[in-house]
Design a protein around this motif. Structure first.
Motif, mmCIF file in Angstrom:
data_model
loop_
_atom_site.group_PDB
_atom_site.id
_atom_site.type_symbol
_atom_site.label_atom_id
_atom_site.label_comp_id
_atom_site.label_asym_id
_atom_site.label_seq_id
_atom_site.Cartn_x
_atom_site.Cartn_y
_atom_site.Cartn_z
ATOM 1 N N VAL A 188 0.870 -1.180 0.000
ATOM 2 C CA VAL A 188 0.000 0.000 0.000
ATOM 3 C C VAL A 188 0.903 1.225 0.000
ATOM 4 O O VAL A 188 2.072 1.141 0.374
ATOM 5 N N TYR A 208 1.593 5.757 0.114
ATOM 6 C CA TYR A 208 1.263 7.174 0.320
ATOM 7 C C TYR A 208 2.102 7.971 -0.653
ATOM 8 O O TYR A 208 3.273 7.650 -0.900
ATOM 9 N N TYR A 257 1.070 6.976 9.283
ATOM 10 C CA TYR A 257 1.632 5.927 8.426
ATOM 11 C C TYR A 257 2.689 5.122 9.190
ATOM 12 O O TYR A 257 2.833 3.919 8.963
ATOM 13 N N LEU A 295 -3.226 5.245 0.232
ATOM 14 C CA LEU A 295 -3.681 5.708 1.543
ATOM 15 C C LEU A 295 -3.597 7.225 1.607
ATOM 16 O O LEU A 295 -2.586 7.806 1.221
ATOM 17 N N LEU A 326 -4.375 9.596 4.754
ATOM 18 C CA LEU A 326 -4.814 9.647 6.152
ATOM 19 C C LEU A 326 -4.549 11.020 6.758
ATOM 20 O O LEU A 326 -4.156 11.149 7.913
ATOM 21 N N ILE A 362 -7.979 4.298 0.305
ATOM 22 C CA ILE A 362 -8.484 4.310 1.682
ATOM 23 C C ILE A 362 -8.187 5.697 2.234
ATOM 24 O O ILE A 362 -7.025 6.118 2.276
ATOM 25 N N VAL A 402 -8.792 1.368 9.059
ATOM 26 C CA VAL A 402 -7.868 1.356 7.920
ATOM 27 C C VAL A 402 -7.355 -0.055 7.668
ATOM 28 O O VAL A 402 -7.328 -0.540 6.525
ATOM 29 N N ILE A 446 -7.881 -2.429 4.351
ATOM 30 C CA ILE A 446 -6.780 -3.037 3.575
ATOM 31 C C ILE A 446 -7.039 -4.531 3.389
ATOM 32 O O ILE A 446 -6.927 -5.073 2.281
#
Length: 358
Positions: A196, A198, A212, A262, A264, A285, A313, A317
């Protein structure tokens, strides 16, 4: 609109730099090569310039001192091709990114020009409000001069109108809904992996980088968190289980190595990286930390998780990556959503807003 009329852009930076608002300005200018534009950035540092200036756009810095601005007004009608020293001419269009920047413009300039607001952040920040529920005192008398208001989503429109109504200010603008475009060409290249990702600035205040770090600590080694970007909080990521992959200019560079985006953040304006992920068929997400997310993140394309719910989260996933068939369903959904954010279509809508007759 006469070809002699100007379109002004009031923003933090000019289109010769890189970023969300700067990209929008540049796209509009490129789409109207015969239209003259003047950009009036709050910050204009030559050392920050990343792109060449377009021939139909000039930059007039708002950072000039008062005496210099007076000289520009005196010489306004003596200018020919040198637009960089021209003050705001009457009967022009002023596109302002963020309502708070109206504080920099005089009531005279606002009254004799068409004023167009482009939303550039979440609702409270677009007003520069300390009290997120009300318009700042300095702006109360200037809201009535807004002729057009472009909102990201219906959610944002509702939130912004709530702030205006709570403040009891006068307003009578024409409303438009236009999301930000994806700069990534549509190509469903995202693959099923245990990675995953960012992508963005490494900072704590807005981007919530610590989240993260906490996530990677809980899901490693079953899933790996890759982070692409740079910033002052890079060291936090490097000392954690997050894999720092360096800076990339576009998500398509790593779409075949990651399966979920992601986001967040503590807050966002629009979250451009979400629609860029959609363009490569990557599910998302996202924390429900800003109004636009509720419109952009659809159940077929990803998961919207309550802000701060790290368990949520992790569950998301595991759901999306449960098996290749499930992932493919979300990937197809994300790619379908990307049709809403095609760059050329959105730029045409921007131009329609600017040129629309009142």
């Amino acid at each position: 609109m006469s070809e002699n009329n100007l379109v002004y852009f009031i923003s933090n930076r000019c289109s010769q730099t890189l970023g969300g608002v700067q990209t929008i300005i540049r796209l509009i200018e490129e789409a109207l090569p015969d239209q003259k534009f003047i950009e009036m950035p709050l910050v204009y540092n030559k050392k920050d310039i990343k792109l060449d200036k377009l021939p139909n756009a000039e930059v007039y810095s708002l950072a000039l001192n008062k005496s210099e601005k007076i000289k520009q007004y005196i010489n306004i009608f003596e200018q020919k091709d040198e637009l960089n020293k021209v003050a705001i001419q009457p009967d022009s269009k002023i596109v302002v990114f963020g309502v708070q920047k109206l504080a920099l413009l005089s009531k005279k300039d606002l009254a004799r020009n068409e004023v167009i607001i482009f939303q550039s952040n979440r609702p409270d920040i677009t007003f520069g409000a300390l009290d997120g529920e009300k318009v700042p005192f300095l702006l109360e008398e200037k809201i009535k001069y807004i002729d057009k208001f472009l909102f990201y989503t219906e959610e944002d429109k509702r939130e912004i109108l709530k702030i205006l109504n709570n403040s009891g200010v006068e307003y009578n603008f024409k409303s438009y809904i236009v999301p930000n475009p994806s700069k990534t060409p549509r190509n469903q290249i995202c693959k099923y992996t245990n990675n995953v990702m960012y992508m963005g600035r490494f900072d704590i205040l807005q981007k919530n980088i610590k989240e993260y770090v906490k996530l990677a600590d809980r899901i490693y080694p079953k899933y790996k968190v890759n982070a692409y970007g740079d910033g002052i909080s890079k060291i936090l990521l490097e000392l954690s289980k997050v894999n720092v992959g360096g800076y990339i200019s576009d998500i398509s560079e790593v779409a075949d190595q990651n399966s979920i985006l992601l986001l967040l953040s503590n807050y966002e304006g629009f979250g451009n990286v979400i629609v860029e992920a959609y363009s490569v068929g990557m599910p998302v997400i996202v924390y429900d930390s800003y109004p636009a997310a509720r419109s952009i993140v659809t159940p077929n394309a990803g998961k919207l998780v309550p802000y701060g719910d790290l368990d949520g989260v992790i569950n998301a996933i595991e759901e999306i990556l449960k098996d290749e068939e499930t992932f493919k369903k979300y990937s197809d959904g994300a790619f379908e959503e990307s049709k809403k954010y095609v760059r050329e279509d959105i730029v045409k809508k921007y131009i329609d807003v600017i040129m629309d007759e009142l």
